[in-house]
Design a protein around this motif. Structure first.
Motif, mmCIF file in Angstrom:
data_model
loop_
_atom_site.group_PDB
_atom_site.id
_atom_site.type_symbol
_atom_site.label_atom_id
_atom_site.label_comp_id
_atom_site.label_asym_id
_atom_site.label_seq_id
_atom_site.Cartn_x
_atom_site.Cartn_y
_atom_site.Cartn_z
ATOM 1 N N SER A 165 -4.393 -6.093 -1.616
ATOM 2 C CA SER A 165 -5.705 -6.665 -1.301
ATOM 3 C C SER A 165 -5.653 -8.186 -1.312
ATOM 4 O O SER A 165 -6.221 -8.851 -0.447
ATOM 5 C CB SER A 165 -6.750 -6.179 -2.304
ATOM 6 O OG SER A 165 -6.905 -4.779 -2.227
ATOM 7 N N ARG A 166 -4.936 -8.750 -2.295
ATOM 8 C CA ARG A 166 -4.807 -10.197 -2.391
ATOM 9 C C ARG A 166 -4.049 -10.744 -1.175
ATOM 10 O O ARG A 166 -4.431 -11.764 -0.595
ATOM 11 C CB ARG A 166 -4.101 -10.562 -3.693
ATOM 12 C CG ARG A 166 -4.018 -12.043 -3.954
ATOM 13 C CD ARG A 166 -3.762 -12.387 -5.405
ATOM 14 N NE ARG A 166 -2.798 -11.504 -6.039
ATOM 15 C CZ ARG A 166 -3.103 -10.610 -6.971
ATOM 16 N NH1 ARG A 166 -4.364 -10.461 -7.358
ATOM 17 N NH2 ARG A 166 -2.175 -9.852 -7.527
ATOM 18 N N THR A 167 -2.984 -10.055 -0.795
ATOM 19 C CA THR A 167 -2.187 -10.489 0.351
ATOM 20 C C THR A 167 -3.003 -10.426 1.635
ATOM 21 O O THR A 167 -2.963 -11.346 2.456
ATOM 22 C CB THR A 167 -0.936 -9.590 0.492
ATOM 23 O OG1 THR A 167 -0.161 -9.680 -0.705
ATOM 24 C CG2 THR A 167 -0.088 -10.020 1.679
ATOM 25 N N ARG A 188 -0.447 3.038 -13.184
ATOM 26 C CA ARG A 188 -0.594 1.615 -13.498
ATOM 27 C C ARG A 188 0.102 0.748 -12.436
ATOM 28 O O ARG A 188 -0.484 -0.218 -11.922
ATOM 29 C CB ARG A 188 -0.016 1.320 -14.872
ATOM 30 C CG ARG A 188 -0.155 -0.133 -15.308
ATOM 31 C CD ARG A 188 0.300 -0.342 -16.734
ATOM 32 N NE ARG A 188 0.174 -1.730 -17.132
ATOM 33 C CZ ARG A 188 1.084 -2.669 -16.859
ATOM 34 N NH1 ARG A 188 2.179 -2.348 -16.192
ATOM 35 N NH2 ARG A 188 0.906 -3.925 -17.256
ATOM 36 N N ASP A 209 -1.757 0.825 -9.145
ATOM 37 C CA ASP A 209 -2.928 -0.062 -9.130
ATOM 38 C C ASP A 209 -2.518 -1.521 -8.918
ATOM 39 O O ASP A 209 -3.186 -2.270 -8.191
ATOM 40 C CB ASP A 209 -3.709 0.067 -10.435
ATOM 41 C CG ASP A 209 -4.432 1.405 -10.547
ATOM 42 O OD1 ASP A 209 -4.622 2.065 -9.498
ATOM 43 O OD2 ASP A 209 -4.799 1.794 -11.683
ATOM 44 N N ILE A 210 -1.408 -1.915 -9.550
ATOM 45 C CA ILE A 210 -0.917 -3.296 -9.379
ATOM 46 C C ILE A 210 -0.562 -3.555 -7.916
ATOM 47 O O ILE A 210 -0.883 -4.604 -7.354
ATOM 48 C CB ILE A 210 0.305 -3.541 -10.289
ATOM 49 C CG1 ILE A 210 -0.117 -3.537 -11.766
ATOM 50 C CG2 ILE A 210 0.985 -4.861 -9.934
ATOM 51 C CD1 ILE A 210 1.046 -3.591 -12.739
ATOM 52 N N CYS A 211 0.104 -2.581 -7.293
ATOM 53 C CA CYS A 211 0.490 -2.724 -5.881
ATOM 54 C C CYS A 211 -0.740 -2.826 -4.982
ATOM 55 O O CYS A 211 -0.775 -3.635 -4.050
ATOM 56 C CB CYS A 211 1.359 -1.551 -5.437
ATOM 57 S SG CYS A 211 3.019 -1.561 -6.136
ATOM 58 N N LEU A 212 -1.769 -2.019 -5.268
ATOM 59 C CA LEU A 212 -2.990 -2.061 -4.466
ATOM 60 C C LEU A 212 -3.714 -3.390 -4.627
ATOM 61 O O LEU A 212 -4.242 -3.954 -3.655
ATOM 62 C CB LEU A 212 -3.916 -0.903 -4.856
ATOM 63 C CG LEU A 212 -3.503 0.489 -4.355
ATOM 64 C CD1 LEU A 212 -4.446 1.548 -4.913
ATOM 65 C CD2 LEU A 212 -3.500 0.530 -2.831
ATOM 66 N N GLU A 213 -3.764 -3.903 -5.850
ATOM 67 C CA GLU A 213 -4.387 -5.204 -6.085
ATOM 68 C C GLU A 213 -3.653 -6.306 -5.328
ATOM 69 O O GLU A 213 -4.269 -7.186 -4.716
ATOM 70 C CB GLU A 213 -4.390 -5.510 -7.584
ATOM 71 C CG GLU A 213 -5.341 -4.651 -8.404
ATOM 72 C CD GLU A 213 -5.184 -4.880 -9.892
ATOM 73 O OE1 GLU A 213 -4.444 -5.821 -10.272
ATOM 74 O OE2 GLU A 213 -5.796 -4.133 -10.689
ATOM 75 N N GLU A 214 -2.304 -6.238 -5.369
ATOM 76 C CA GLU A 214 -1.511 -7.248 -4.669
ATOM 77 C C GLU A 214 -1.674 -7.118 -3.156
ATOM 78 O O GLU A 214 -1.712 -8.124 -2.434
ATOM 79 C CB GLU A 214 -0.036 -7.108 -5.057
ATOM 80 C CG GLU A 214 0.862 -8.208 -4.518
ATOM 81 C CD GLU A 214 0.473 -9.581 -5.034
ATOM 82 O OE1 GLU A 214 0.691 -10.563 -4.294
ATOM 83 O OE2 GLU A 214 -0.055 -9.682 -6.158
ATOM 84 N N ALA A 232 2.214 1.759 -3.403
ATOM 85 C CA ALA A 232 1.179 2.293 -4.300
ATOM 86 C C ALA A 232 1.090 3.816 -4.173
ATOM 87 O O ALA A 232 0.986 4.533 -5.177
ATOM 88 C CB ALA A 232 -0.162 1.650 -3.976
ATOM 89 N N ARG A 259 0.828 -1.206 0.000
ATOM 90 C CA ARG A 259 0.000 0.000 0.000
ATOM 91 C C ARG A 259 0.865 1.259 0.000
ATOM 92 O O ARG A 259 0.552 2.249 -0.691
ATOM 93 C CB ARG A 259 -0.936 -0.009 1.207
ATOM 94 C CG ARG A 259 -2.118 -0.982 1.059
ATOM 95 C CD ARG A 259 -3.156 -0.758 2.131
ATOM 96 N NE ARG A 259 -2.666 -1.093 3.454
ATOM 97 C CZ ARG A 259 -2.792 -2.280 4.020
ATOM 98 N NH1 ARG A 259 -3.409 -3.263 3.374
ATOM 99 N NH2 ARG A 259 -2.329 -2.510 5.236
#
Length: 261
Positions: free
Chosen positions: A249-251, A239, A242-247, A229, A226
């Motif tokens: 959330s997944r983590t 871009r 967004d990838i960092c935020l998605e990761e 991000a 986070r």
């Protein structure tokens, strides 16, 4: 009155860093959970070690001990060594000698000089590495102490790089054992509380990205992602942000699933 220096196995003029290192080494040998001797003997030896460390690690208590113990027994330091190892190292410019000079200074009340030389060599000599010139155990012990001194002086990125090497070594072969949580906590504090704002954003990102491979909790990893991000967004890289935020959330999601099982 017991000789605290003798119990820890250090000289009377030992630096605070030497005392910490000696305590860690002996504690690993004497702790009742790991010692290969009679439990009662181990427990008593460990208690004596802790008492001695409590005295010598506190400046005021150490001063009182020195005045009472050494005045009573008239113990004096010997002088007159024929070979000055420090001068010999100082006059040499090869990387091995400079690396050994850094650790010599670190262990002889010359912490400022050790940090300054480490910074100079790291800046001016590409690929300079302390671990190349020492045994694994010595590098881990002295490297940790140097990281502490770097952190005290606000050199958090350099402190992190040393701690990263130590953590990876610990995972490859256990050495710090009972003290490893202390290493991890120290590293985590630098990453979460200290490093941002003390070096440029690229180096901060580098440290947080490296941290993802160091075995911290999923919650910690989500925190790093986070923060990454936010920095990427600040730098205009939406871009990657967004990838960092998605990761992140997944983590965090993996952590929630594990907590329910």
């Amino acid at each position: 009155m017991e000789n605290c220096y003798e119990i820890l196995g250090v000289r009377r003029d030992a630096s605070a860093a030497e005392i910490r290192r000696a305590f860690r080494q002996k504690a690993k040998q004497l702790h009742p959970d790991t010692a290969q001797v009679n439990n009662s003997e181990s427990a008593e030896a460990f208690r004596r070690l802790v008492r001695a460390y409590d005295v010598l690690s506190d400046a005021r208590q150490r001063s009182i001990f020195d005045q009472s113990f050494f005045t009573r027994y008239h113990i004096h330091r010997k002088h007159g060594e024929s070979f000055d190892y420090h001068t010999w190292l100082t006059e040499r410019q090869d990387e091995e000698s400079r690396a050994k000079l850094i650790f010599w200074d670190l262990m002889h009340h010359r912490e400022n000089e050790a940090v300054a030389e480490f910074k100079r060599m790291s800046t001016n000599h590409a690929g300079f590495s302390l671990k190349k010139w020492f045994t694994r155990e010595d590098f881990m012990d002295y490297g940790y102490i140097l990281a502490e001194e770097l952190s005290i002086r606000g050199e958090y990125y350099d402190a992190f790089l040393l701690l990263e090497q130590i953590i990876k070594m610990e995972y490859s072969y256990e050495y710090f054992r009972l003290f490893f949580p202390e290493v991890m906590e120290f590293t985590l504090h630098i990453l979460k509380q200290n490093i941002e704002g003390t070096v440029n954003d690229e180096l901060v990102l580098d440290a947080w990205e490296r941290a993802l491979d160091l075995g911290f909790t999923s919650s910690d990893d989500a925190f790093f992602l986070r923060k990454m991000a936010l920095l990427y967004k600040k730098m205009g890289d939406e871009r990657t942000a967004d990838i960092c935020l998605e990761e992140a959330s997944r983590t965090a999601g993996v952590r929630k699933v594990l907590s329910r099982t």
